[in-house]
Design an enzyme around this catalytic site. Structure first.
Site, PDB file in Angstrom:
ATOM      1  N   ASP A   1       0.860  -1.189   0.000  1.00  0.00           N
ATOM      2  CA  ASP A   1       0.000   0.000   0.000  1.00  0.00           C
ATOM      3  C   ASP A   1       0.893   1.234   0.000  1.00  0.00           C
ATOM      4  O   ASP A   1       1.689   1.442   0.925  1.00  0.00           O
ATOM      5  CB  ASP A   1      -0.900  -0.012   1.235  1.00  0.00           C
TER       6      ASP A   1
ATOM      7  N   ASP B   1      -3.009   2.544  -5.943  1.00  0.00           N
ATOM      8  CA  ASP B   1      -1.917   2.512  -4.967  1.00  0.00           C
ATOM      9  C   ASP B   1      -1.897   1.255  -4.102  1.00  0.00           C
ATOM     10  O   ASP B   1      -1.189   1.208  -3.103  1.00  0.00           O
ATOM     11  CB  ASP B   1      -2.000   3.747  -4.063  1.00  0.00           C
ATOM     12  N   GLU B   2      -2.667   0.224  -4.466  1.00  0.00           N
ATOM     13  CA  GLU B   2      -2.690  -1.003  -3.679  1.00  0.00           C
ATOM     14  C   GLU B   2      -2.588  -2.220  -4.588  1.00  0.00           C
ATOM     15  O   GLU B   2      -3.075  -2.200  -5.721  1.00  0.00           O
ATOM     16  CB  GLU B   2      -3.979  -1.120  -2.865  1.00  0.00           C
TER      17      GLU B   2
ATOM     18  N   HIS C   1     -33.413  -0.375 -27.481  1.00  0.00           N
ATOM     19  CA  HIS C   1     -33.564  -1.088 -26.214  1.00  0.00           C
ATOM     20  C   HIS C   1     -34.804  -1.981 -26.240  1.00  0.00           C
ATOM     21  O   HIS C   1     -34.791  -3.101 -25.732  1.00  0.00           O
ATOM     22  CB  HIS C   1     -33.655  -0.087 -25.063  1.00  0.00           C
TER      23      HIS C   1
END
Length: 672
Positions: free
Chosen positions: A111, A202-203, A610
């Site tokens: 981390d 960041d991990e 759709h």
């Protein structure tokens, strides 16, 4: 004074109402353990009271209170025999979970330390040692450790953070810069585990089992080497945690932050000792709501108490949730490396100061579209469903989505459709915008749909059916149209499926006047004589009770039908298709009644596409009814032939009577 106020004011909410204001503060973030919680809660309460933020926090508090009351009521109803039973259930589940414990793998969670803030400090060394936060007065993305000492943390409004820390320096976000440094760190992680799991910029989780064996390294040595490599190549520091599974590895990486590491041995006794006093909030997956429920209702504060209160957990929670809680108490987490899976979606969102300025919102939207396109093209993805997320000034979250006919990935295409979604919501006061693309093509090629391929509705509307009406069975059922609509094809099918033989009935006169009806065929008209009085009606029905209508009414249904190619049936289907788009399919003219997706009324083409999607699903599910449609048409052709045959027989019968000849018995019967 503030140091002693905690113990004396637990029930004095009138004097200190911030004591019940739980959701505004948590000390679970690294670097905030020594913060004066009483002071932070009071300032947050006073600064936000009466604001939209405060009202949103009050709604959260009300939700937590409701949940706690609900579980407390259920808990009070449990009798001693109930608890005894669930104690046995919990014991069995604990034994089963214990059997799954795997101590053969070594997992490392890395981390980065205050990542965004650290990158900004690296770019501007003058910020080093000063309290600094990345974000704005509206919301903070992260804060460095100097700012955390004052109680400043991520997801806190900037104006409150400034009150807590008057010298706080604000730095605007720069995600291109953060992504660049993240890519640098990931290249380092790949050296230790090519299949590492990145959970954010960041991990990451790394399985270092093989590295330890190959290099004959201890796990702590691998962690030290990795952290040193990150610092040498990026100038950033990171913390690491090593444990037998990913759940505990993440907990361990927080223990010695910043720029530290903690190693939990692969030993069951060491794991049980570690979790015995571990606060439940340290576990990933247990947030503020779950934490308060477990504390207030069951008195659970540590992971070990999960096992002690296992009977209550098994009684009041689902099996999967109870298993998770018991696994936490045992310190058991996932150890397998997940198989490579196709990504389901990719998204970006940004928070900013509340604004109603449409030009500014479109500018934010363009930035998100560019970022999203870059991320998609980096991974070679193209998607069809685009979702817009808006958080209003009152913290209400709205999502609007559109599913496109072709796959897109360029920023131009994303912005084009996202702008239409946003335009349908204006005017609106917004503090967050997000974009998400999903329903990927499943390949890395970026291939698009065949542009020459028609949608189902276009196929029907074009009239290019080549006489194959039987390819379109009765599609206008109650999932698509309202009960007030009538579908001609339904009535025709119901009528024609009866046996059109005419048994002998001595109430019917054989000597009747001949009339005719018109059956249109291939653009022309053909006169078909039929019996015209009420006495002859029984020839064309199996009984009044079965059909409930006369043959003349049946012919009336057939008068405007092209028996050969069914073009008028398709015309009716086209009318019903346009009706279903406006009536039943879109609830409140906005939400699809079949899948819940929301689409503005101005999205005419998108809504039609759709509808085609659901129509295609319907046709696939009712493929068997296609054959029934074929049977209907064949019956309609047989009807015309039988009408002609019967007319000829009637003429022959009259001639025989006039000539004084007896009729053969078989003239009174018709073979099927």
């Amino acid at each position: 004074m503030e140091g002693t106020s905690n113990s004396s004011s637990d029930g004095d909410d009138g004097v200190r109402p911030w004591h019940s204001y739980h959701t505004v503060y948590t000390s679970s973030k690294p670097g905030m353990q020594g913060v004066d919680k009483e002071k932070v809660q009071r300032i947050v309460y006073e600064m936000s009271k009466g604001s939209k933020y405060f009202q949103n926090e009050e709604r959260k508090e009300a939700f937590i209170t409701h949940k706690i009351h609900k579980f407390s009521t259920q808990c009070a109803k449990l009798t001693q025999p109930d608890l005894s039973h669930y104690r046995k259930v919990a014991d069995r589940r604990i034994l089963d979970l214990e059997a799954t414990r795997d101590l053969s793998r070594i997992w490392l969670h890395v981390d980065m330390d205050a990542f965004y803030a650290a990158v900004e400090t690296l770019s501007n060394p003058t910020l080093k040692g000063k309290p600094m936060a990345v974000g704005s007065m509206s919301m903070i993305c992260t804060a460095n450790y100097e700012a955390r000492k004052f109680g400043v943390r991520a997801a806190m409004p900037g104006f409150i953070a400034q009150r807590l820390c008057p010298d706080l320096i604000f730095i605007p976000t720069d995600f291109k810069k953060y992504t660049h440094y993240s890519d640098m760190t990931r290249k380092i992680f790949q050296r230790y585990d090519p299949n590492f799991l990145a959970s954010s910029l960041d991990e990451a989780y790394l399985d270092i089992t093989e590295v330890c064996k190959e290099r004959d390294f201890k796990s702590e040595e691998v962690a030290e080497e990795l952290r040193a490599s990150v610092y040498e190549e990026t100038g950033l520091t990171c913390s690491a945690g090593v444990a037998p599974n990913r759940l505990l590895a993440k907990v361990c990486s927080d223990i010695n932050k910043p720029n530290g590491q903690y190693v939990l041995p692969n030993d069951r006794m060491a794991v049980m000792t570690f979790t015995s006093s571990l606060p439940i909030r340290k576990i990933g997956g247990i947030g503020k709501v779950t934490e308060h429920i477990l504390k207030e209702v069951f008195g659970i504060n540590t992971c070990k108490q999960m096992l002690e209160k296992g009977s209550y957990l098994c009684a009041l929670f689902s099996q999967s949730t109870a298993d998770f809680f018991l696994s936490v108490g045992l310190g058991i987490g996932k150890t397998d490396s997940p198989q490579v899976r196709c990504r389901k979606s990719i998204s970006n969102e940004r928070t900013f100061s509340t604004t109603e300025d449409g030009a500014l919102l479109y500018k934010r939207l363009a930035e998100l579209a560019e970022m999203l396109s870059t991320d998609m093209q980096k991974e070679g993805l193209c998607g069809r469903t685009l979702t817009l997320k808006l958080k209003t000034a009152s913290f209400e979250v709205r999502t609007r989505a559109v599913t496109l006919q072709k796959y897109i990935s360029s920023s131009v295409d994303i912005l084009k459709h996202a702008s239409k979604l946003l335009k349908a919501e204006l005017p609106i006061s917004v503090r967050l915008i997000g974009l998400k693309v999903s329903q990927f093509n499943g390949e890395k090629s970026g291939a698009t749909l065949d542009p020459t391929q028609k949608t189902i509705t276009n196929f029907i509307n074009s009239g290019d059916t080549r006489g194959n009406y039987n390819s379109f069975p009765d599609v206008t059922d109650h999932d698509f149209i309202s009960d007030t609509e009538t579908d001609l094809s339904i009535d025709i099918q119901r009528t024609l499926q009866h046996d059109w033989t005419y048994p002998f009935d001595d109430n019917h006169s054989l000597d009747v006047d001949q009339q005719s009806c018109t059956v249109r065929k291939n653009g022309g008209e053909e006169e078909v004589p039929i019996s015209g009085n009420d006495a002859s009606i029984g020839y064309y029905r199996r009984g009044t009770e079965e059909l409930g209508s006369t043959f003349s009414s049946s012919i009336g249904q057939f008068e405007d039908i092209n028996v050969s190619d069914g073009s008028n049936l398709l015309e009716d289907e086209r009318l019903n298709s346009s009706c279903q788009e406006k009536t039943m399919l879109w609830l409140n003219d906005y939400k699809c009644s079949l899948c819940g997706i929301e689409m503005p009324p101005s999205f005419v083409e998108e809504r039609l596409e759709h509808s085609d999607f659901h129509l295609a699903e319907k046709l696939q599910k009712e493929e068997s009814r296609t054959h029934q449609g074929t049977y209907v048409l064949s019956q309609s052709r047989d009807l015309k032939d039988r009408i002609t045959t019967n007319q000829s027989k009637s003429k022959k019968q009259k001639l025989m009577q006039k000539e004084g000849r007896y009729m053969a018995l078989d003239y009174f019967f018709v073979k099927k």
